[in-house]
Design a protein around this motif. Structure first.
Motif, PDB file in Angstrom:
ATOM      1  N   UNK A  72       0.804  -1.175   0.108  1.00 34.97           N
ATOM      2  CA  UNK A  72      -0.082  -0.065   0.122  1.00 34.97           C
ATOM      3  C   UNK A  72       0.839   1.131  -0.070  1.00 34.97           C
ATOM      4  N   UNK A  73       1.781   1.245   0.821  1.00 31.86           N
ATOM      5  CA  UNK A  73       2.735   2.309   1.178  1.00 31.86           C
ATOM      6  C   UNK A  73       3.331   2.544  -0.452  1.00 31.86           C
ATOM      7  N   UNK A  74       3.851   1.478  -1.054  1.00 37.72           N
ATOM      8  CA  UNK A  74       4.684   1.482  -2.369  1.00 37.72           C
ATOM      9  C   UNK A  74       3.518   2.170  -3.391  1.00 37.72           C
ATOM     10  N   UNK A  75       2.568   1.679  -3.469  1.00 33.47           N
ATOM     11  CA  UNK A  75       1.709   2.221  -4.680  1.00 33.47           C
ATOM     12  C   UNK A  75       1.005   3.838  -4.343  1.00 33.47           C
ATOM     13  N   UNK A  76       0.835   4.115  -2.829  1.00 37.05           N
ATOM     14  CA  UNK A  76       0.756   5.340  -2.725  1.00 37.05           C
ATOM     15  C   UNK A  76       1.937   6.433  -3.149  1.00 37.05           C
ATOM     16  N   UNK A 105       1.907  15.647  -6.577  1.00 38.67           N
ATOM     17  CA  UNK A 105       1.602  16.487  -5.558  1.00 38.67           C
ATOM     18  C   UNK A 105       1.528  15.584  -4.494  1.00 38.67           C
ATOM     19  N   UNK A 106       1.728  15.929  -3.252  1.00 40.35           N
ATOM     20  CA  UNK A 106       1.571  15.338  -2.074  1.00 40.35           C
ATOM     21  C   UNK A 106       0.101  14.427  -1.978  1.00 40.35           C
ATOM     22  N   UNK A 107      -0.078  13.317  -1.414  1.00 39.11           N
ATOM     23  CA  UNK A 107      -1.122  12.834  -1.525  1.00 39.11           C
ATOM     24  C   UNK A 107      -1.613  12.471  -0.236  1.00 39.11           C
ATOM     25  N   UNK A 108      -3.050  12.550   0.065  1.00 41.64           N
ATOM     26  CA  UNK A 108      -3.711  12.526   1.271  1.00 41.64           C
ATOM     27  C   UNK A 108      -3.756  10.950   1.299  1.00 41.64           C
ATOM     28  N   UNK A 109      -4.121  10.181   0.373  1.00 39.43           N
ATOM     29  CA  UNK A 109      -4.036   8.605   0.798  1.00 39.43           C
ATOM     30  C   UNK A 109      -2.665   8.052   1.247  1.00 39.43           C
TER      31      UNK A 109
END
Length: 968
Positions: A500-504, A513-517
């Motif tokens: 999940x971290x890698x995909x985000x 842009x920085x992502x909220x997810x």
């Protein structure tokens, strides 16, 4: 020969059905399963039962599963039954008070068209609404629903039947269904569900066997008059006593007296059909391919026969008893065995032609009809017929529509099957994208969401990964970013935190842009400082108020966890205000969830509980009770665990999810239930719950989840005396926490390990090497406290400071050092914080110290106080230990009152579950408007419930109803 109108035998089965109906009429619901091979007389038994019910004040309705696309038509028997109910009571009475979500199961109810939350809990909510509807219908007169041919039922219909059978309580409802025993695969969902139903407490299982010679003789003679014994014997020998086959064999004998009778079942069943005219055979072909009763209009359109030819063919088929006319003026084969045999006898090209003709006729009728779009059932039928008609482009169009409709009504097993067919068809249709009006990657991602809801998150991850590959490295960066963001969510739900971290991260790199997810996944996995950086960066560029509110909630939570408590709570409240100003429902609930958690960590338990309950009410009002709302239920349950109000936990859950649906609860509620079970010495139940949690979250590394779950597992192993297993659970949990910045979860788990070590040494069950392990755990506690105190300007969170005291006392216990002062401090701290179970446990340890030095007065005081606390909690394991210690010390405990014997249940007056809830609130003086807000229903619905309540109680007004209720 004329079809048999007589009814023979089955006295025991009829008596069992009558008894089940009597039980249901007394408010004890029953589910009756009638099983037997094809042709043995299951439907005839239901017909006879229905005839014998005539004249009674019952609401009786039938619904049948159909062979067309068996397992593809969502809720088909229930929809048919509800249409029959509508015919009996009228559409207005059926939909009165029903919520829009029930349009999935009530054709007469218009769909509000608003987005529906998805997932298994949302489906459970739909099922509970239907349960309430049946209770309301049965509140007026006993309800009997007869469901035929459940061996063809779709998975969602079976699951609904199982749900209702388990959860119907104190309402006059009888559910009866038939199924073929010779149609079940060993590994089918049908076999599993039927097995669970048969074992149910309210179920009756009836197996219909073949007729013996005397019974068969009575059956045949009731239809054909006096028959020689020799003919009866011959027919019985050939049919084995199967009623339908016996009648067909006798018919063959009478058509060719003294001549040969076909030796194969196919030839026997086809004899009637072979004698039909060409038009008659053409009509039979259409009906067989349709797989369900067919109207005259559809027959005319699909057969291509003119009016006179159609009427002639119908007359021929009905006269020869190949077709029968139903009460709804539709036509079907006299028995499904004939339909199956005729259909299988067709050439492949003939079958395809019939399916194309049916699809064209259905589509034509749909195009010419005014009103709403095709129902999910019609869409699934069109998809089925175009597919088997080998018209791939039309099959693709309708199968995708059927898949989306099934997902909308939470029929995920059926949607999953349809999406699988869509993906296969896509590869065969040249202009698939144009027909579906979407790209292949978008379709893959759409299917992935459904597979996740259907309980296959790993396959969902594979499909979204395939979508990313199809887009390719040179594809639109925003499309790829969106897919990676969805992949991050799917991997998180599949308990793959690193993935999940890698995909985000990849989503952020592509979007620029920085992502909220990404920030949220970082926060949940314990990388608080990095989450703070990402969320702060995202906030600086966020333009949408909704996105800003979301990021403020994340930032506030992370700041709190990093020790900036006042700033964190302030930012959370700011995020909540922004979410409320934009009506961002998901973020409003998220803010409530995280604020509740922070208040619990600050030990502001009552304030946190009130906020959690308010959030639960909001979630219900938003239609998100079964998704985001369940997180708030989990928070409230955790607070109730701390407060020692354990009985309220199950009541709280029961307000949201009916009985026996507990397996659907999220893990963060399950481990709270498990901790209560351990304390109450219900260890088998605790192990079942924790096994379920662990099996569903093997790769989950959410810091708080890991700390809670492995603590519960270790506590269970200690209770069972499995010291090594307890140590293994602690070590595994700490390893999972890894280098995350979640100091509190590590503290909680390390202290649990020290408690296990202390107990093992006290019972002389630990090897000497465990002292080193305990010292290592003490080191983890020290490190965690350093982080927590540094963040809090030298003072950790209240519960953290208390746990540190527990760690010091347990370490002294392991090292056989004086502990009395330490345990006294622990007990006083927990008492001040208001955690009765932990206080009682600390007083037990203190009492053990007092016993060793013979401090009788103090010993008596501590044991008495701890015993009172434990009894109030129902903590049987702790109560037993205290009683043992009191016996050793010669302390006579005041007799703890036994668990109260359940009083005679208050009169129910035939009220449904919802009516009971309304009456409870009316008795408290609530107005209709306030009841509506509390129960998340319309004020008009409340008015209907109040009218029903007054009628059932036989009172004139609300005041009299309240008095009667209080008097009960």
């Amino acid at each position: 020969m004329a079809a048999s109108k007589g009814f023979v035998g089955r006295a025991a089965q009829l008596a069992a059905l009558a008894e089940a109906l009597d039980d249901a009429g007394r408010g004890d619901p029953r589910t009756v399963l009638i099983a037997g091979e094809a042709g043995v007389g299951k439907t005839r038994l239901l017909e006879e039962f229905e005839e014998r019910c005539a004249g009674r004040d019952l609401l009786l309705a039938r619904g049948a599963c159909v062979s067309v696309g068996a397992g593809e038509l969502p809720y088909s028997p229930w929809l048919a039954a509800m249409q029959a109910v509508e015919g009996a009571v009228g559409a207005a009475a059926l939909v009165e008070g029903a919520q829009g979500a029930l349009s999935a199961l009530i054709p007469a109810l218009s769909d509000p068209g608003s987005p529906r939350e998805g997932g298994q809990l949302a489906r459970a909510h739909l099922f509970s609404l239907f349960l309430e509807l049946l209770g309301r219908l049965a509140g007026k007169r006993p309800l009997v629903l007869l469901l035929e041919d459940l061996h063809w039922a779709d998975t969602s219909s079976l699951d609904l039947l199982l749900f209702l059978s388990r959860n119907l309580r104190r309402v006059p409802v009888l559910l009866a269904g038939t199924f073929r025993t010779d149609e079940l695969d060993d590994d089918s969902r049908h076999r599993v569900v039927f097995g669970e139903l048969i074992r149910g407490r309210s179920s009756v299982y009836l197996e219909i066997g073949r007729f013996d010679p005397a019974e068969l003789a009575a059956l045949l003679r009731s239809a054909a008059g006096d028959l020689p014994d020799s003919v009866i014997a011959k027919v019985h020998e050939r049919s084995g006593g199967n009623a339908f086959l016996a009648q067909e064999i006798l018919a063959a004998e009478q058509r060719n007296p003294g001549g040969p009778v076909p030796g194969h079942l196919r030839d026997l069943l086809m004899m009637r059909v072979d004698g039909l005219s060409e038009a008659g055979q053409q009509i039979v072909g259409v009906v067989a391919a349709a797989g369900r009763p067919v109207s005259g209009q559809l027959l005319e359109a699909a057969s291509g026969l003119s009016g006179p030819a159609l009427r002639s063919g119908l007359r021929d088929a009905v006269t020869r008893q190949v077709l029968v006319r139903t009460s709804q003026q539709r036509y079907q084969l006299r028995h499904s065995l004939t339909a199956e045999t005729f259909y299988q006898d067709l050439l492949p090209g003939e079958r395809a032609g019939l399916h194309r003709a049916l699809a064209g006729a259905l589509a034509g009728a749909l195009a010419g009809a005014a009103g709403p779009d095709a129902s999910p059932i019609v869409q699934a039928e069109l998809a089925h017929h175009w597919f088997h008609g080998r018209k791939d482009d039309d099959a693709l169009f309708w199968t995708l529509r059927a898949a989306r409709s099934a997902a909308t009504v939470h029929a995920y097993a059926e949607a999953r099957r349809q999406y699988g067919r869509v993906l296969d068809l896509w590869r065969r249709v040249p202009d698939a994208a144009g027909i579906c009006e979407c790209s292949y990657p978008r379709l893959l991602d759409e299917a992935a969401e459904v597979l996740d809801y259907a309980g296959d998150p790993r396959r969902a991850v594979e499909l979204t990964g395939e979508a990313i590959q199809v887009v390719g490295a040179d594809g639109d960066p925003q499309v790829r970013a969106s897919l990676y963001e969805h992949l991050a969510r799917l991997r998180w739900r599949a308990s793959d935190t690193p993935g999940a971290l890698t995909a985000a991260r990849q989503a952020i790199e592509l979007s620029g842009a920085a992502g909220e997810v990404y920030a949220r996944v970082l926060m949940l996995s314990g990388h608080y400082r990095q989450a703070l950086r990402e969320a702060s960066a995202a906030l600086t560029v966020a333009r949408s108020p909704v996105e800003r509110g979301y990021l403020l909630v994340t930032l506030g939570t992370v700041r709190f966890l990093l020790g900036e408590r006042e700033a964190g709570v302030g930012q959370l409240r700011e995020g909540l205000a922004l979410a409320e100003s934009t009506d961002s429902k998901e973020n409003i609930l998220r803010a409530y969830t995280n604020l509740t958690y922070c208040l619990q960590m600050l030990n502001k338990l009552e304030e946190g509980l009130e906020l959690a309950r308010r959030g639960c009410d909001l979630a219900a009002g938003f239609g998100l009770r079964m998704t985001t709302g369940m997180v708030l239920v989990g928070n409230a349950a955790d607070i109730l665990l701390d407060l020692g109000r354990w009985d309220e936990i199950e009541r709280l859950i029961g307000e949201v999810l009916p009985d026996e649906a507990a397996d659907d609860l999220p893990p963060y509620i399950q481990y709270v239930r498990a901790e209560v079970c351990v304390a109450r010495d219900e260890r088998d139940a605790a192990r079942k719950i924790l096994d379920l949690v662990m099996s569903r979250s093997a790769g989950k590394t959410d810091q708080d989840f890991v700390g809670h779950t492995y603590t519960a597992v270790a506590a269970l192993e200690v209770a069972d005396g499995n010291w090594r297993a307890a140590r293994r659970a602690v070590d595994e949990g700490l390893a999972k926490l890894g280098d995350g910045e979640g100091a509190f979860p590590a503290l909680r788990l390390a202290v649990c390990g020290l408690q296990a070590a202390g107990e093992a040494f006290a019972r002389q069950a630990a090897p000497e090497s465990w002292r080193g392990w305990a010292s290592g755990l003490a080191g983890r506690v020290t490190a965690a406290m350093a982080v927590l105190r540094a963040a809090g300007n030298g003072r950790a969170l209240p519960v953290a400071e208390a746990l540190n005291l527990v760690a010091e006392a347990e370490l002294a216990r392991v090292r056989a050092k004086p502990q009395e002062a330490a345990w006294a401090s622990v007990a006083a701290t927990w008492a001040e914080l208001g955690h009765p179970y932990r206080e009682a446990l600390a007083r037990l340890r203190l009492a053990e110290c007092l016993l060793r030095r013979g401090a009788t007065a103090a010993l008596h005081r501590e044991i008495t106080t701890a015993a009172r606390l434990a009894a109030g909690l129902g903590a049987r394991r702790l109560t037993r230990e205290l009683a043992g210690l009191a016996g050793l010390a010669g302390v006579v405990l005041q007799a703890v009152p036994p668990a109260p014997v359940p009083a005679e249940p208050a009169p129910n007056w035939g009220l449904t579950r919802r009516e009971t809830q309304v009456l409870d609130l009316v008795a408290l003086g609530y107005t209709n408007a306030r009841v509506a807000r509390t129960l998340d229903i319309s004020e008009k619905t409340v008015s209907v419930h109040v009218s029903n309540i007054l009628a059932k109680l036989g009172v004139a007004n609300r005041w009299e109803a309240a008095l009667l209720h209080r008097g009960a």
